[in-house]
Scaffold this motif. Structure first.
Motif, mmCIF file in Angstrom:
data_model
loop_
_atom_site.group_PDB
_atom_site.id
_atom_site.type_symbol
_atom_site.label_atom_id
_atom_site.label_comp_id
_atom_site.label_asym_id
_atom_site.label_seq_id
_atom_site.Cartn_x
_atom_site.Cartn_y
_atom_site.Cartn_z
ATOM 1 N N MET A 1 1.344 9.582 -2.059
ATOM 2 C CA MET A 1 0.415 8.349 -1.995
ATOM 3 C C MET A 1 0.014 7.603 -2.746
ATOM 4 O O MET A 1 0.533 8.134 -3.712
ATOM 5 N N ASN A 2 -1.287 6.312 -2.797
ATOM 6 C CA ASN A 2 -0.907 5.337 -3.789
ATOM 7 C C ASN A 2 -2.024 6.785 -5.361
ATOM 8 O O ASN A 2 -2.337 7.424 -4.998
ATOM 9 N N THR A 3 -1.267 6.373 -6.643
ATOM 10 C CA THR A 3 -1.828 7.382 -7.219
ATOM 11 C C THR A 3 -3.386 7.455 -7.350
ATOM 12 O O THR A 3 -4.303 8.376 -7.056
ATOM 13 N N GLN B 1 8.314 -1.421 -1.264
ATOM 14 C CA GLN B 1 9.227 -0.833 -2.558
ATOM 15 C C GLN B 1 8.751 -0.985 -3.348
ATOM 16 O O GLN B 1 8.978 -0.301 -4.274
ATOM 17 N N LEU B 2 8.235 -1.700 -3.656
ATOM 18 C CA LEU B 2 7.338 -1.960 -5.236
ATOM 19 C C LEU B 2 6.619 -1.171 -5.799
ATOM 20 O O LEU B 2 6.441 -0.640 -6.965
ATOM 21 N N ASP B 3 5.769 -1.044 -4.445
ATOM 22 C CA ASP B 3 4.371 0.123 -4.617
ATOM 23 C C ASP B 3 4.496 1.084 -4.589
ATOM 24 O O ASP B 3 4.622 2.125 -5.279
ATOM 25 N N TRP C 1 4.242 3.945 -7.553
ATOM 26 C CA TRP C 1 3.744 5.425 -7.265
ATOM 27 C C TRP C 1 4.853 6.562 -8.055
ATOM 28 O O TRP C 1 4.125 7.275 -8.357
ATOM 29 N N ARG C 2 6.539 6.515 -7.266
ATOM 30 C CA ARG C 2 7.130 7.337 -7.914
ATOM 31 C C ARG C 2 7.426 7.841 -9.686
ATOM 32 O O ARG C 2 6.969 8.884 -10.106
ATOM 33 N N GLN D 1 13.230 13.762 -9.744
ATOM 34 C CA GLN D 1 13.245 12.729 -10.126
ATOM 35 C C GLN D 1 13.171 12.584 -11.792
ATOM 36 O O GLN D 1 12.043 13.017 -12.332
ATOM 37 N N ASN D 2 14.440 12.450 -12.049
ATOM 38 C CA ASN D 2 14.816 12.661 -13.660
ATOM 39 C C ASN D 2 14.480 11.458 -14.745
ATOM 40 O O ASN D 2 13.559 12.249 -15.825
#
Length: 186
Positions: A105-107, A28-30, A34-35, A44-45
């Protein structure tokens, strides 16, 4: 094995070294990181906080596993046992048998491995949608910000179905939304 979705007979979907598994709490923290890094193309604002992410996992995600018709089915995307992305089927419409595809995905992988990971992920999520759930249609709803995404979608058999002109207000400007779809041929 972690939690399982009641709605799925099969829980793990594999393609070589890569697999999707029911979303894991330990990722969840990863996922939050990324989000927040990729907020520019997400609905997502504001950046997520750790507390908001923990609440989302404990109050929303945890309830999805025991539902017969959840509105979303989320997966951790793994290389070996390492989470390198996440996504799933969201806005599932059980009556009309369609769902939107979600994936990030992972940035750090985006620059050199965008096409590779999107293609692998699409193959895996199609198996969930078409073979497991017998959905009729899956689609990607994307702000018109990443034309390289459309190329990957089209290479994987998705068809540009619609363009919603200036549909969303984002970063002080109206952005179009492009929808690419694929239909179940099974």
């Amino acid at each position: 094995m972690g939690r399982e979705y009641r709605v799925l007979k099969k829980q793990v979907f594999t393609n070589g070294l890569f697999q999707i598994v029911p979303i894991r709490d330990k990722d969840q923290l990863d996922i939050m990181k990324w989000r927040n890094e990729q907020i520019y193309h997400l609905r997502q604002n504001k950046p997520l906080t750790e507390q908001e992410q923990r609440n989302y996992f404990s109050n929303t995600i945890s309830n999805l596993f025991n539902q017969d018709q959840p509105n979303q089915i989320l997966f951790s995307y793994l290389e070996g046992d390492t989470c390198i992305g996440y996504g799933g089927l969201v806005h599932i419409n059980w009556v009309d048998r369609n769902a939107e595809i979600s994936f990030i995905m992972n940035t750090e992988l985006e620059k050199d491995n965008f096409e590779k990971h999107w293609s692998i992920y699409l193959n895996l999520i199609e198996e969930v949608a078409f073979e497991e759930l017998q959905l009729h249609k899956i689609y990607v709803y994307a702000f018109d910000l990443r034309p390289h995404l459309y190329t990957v979608l089209e290479l994987n058999g998705f068809i540009k179905e619609a363009e919603l002109k200036e549909h969303c207000y984002f970063n002080d400007a109206f952005k179009s939304v492009i929808i690419h779809s694929k239909w179940n041929k099974l």
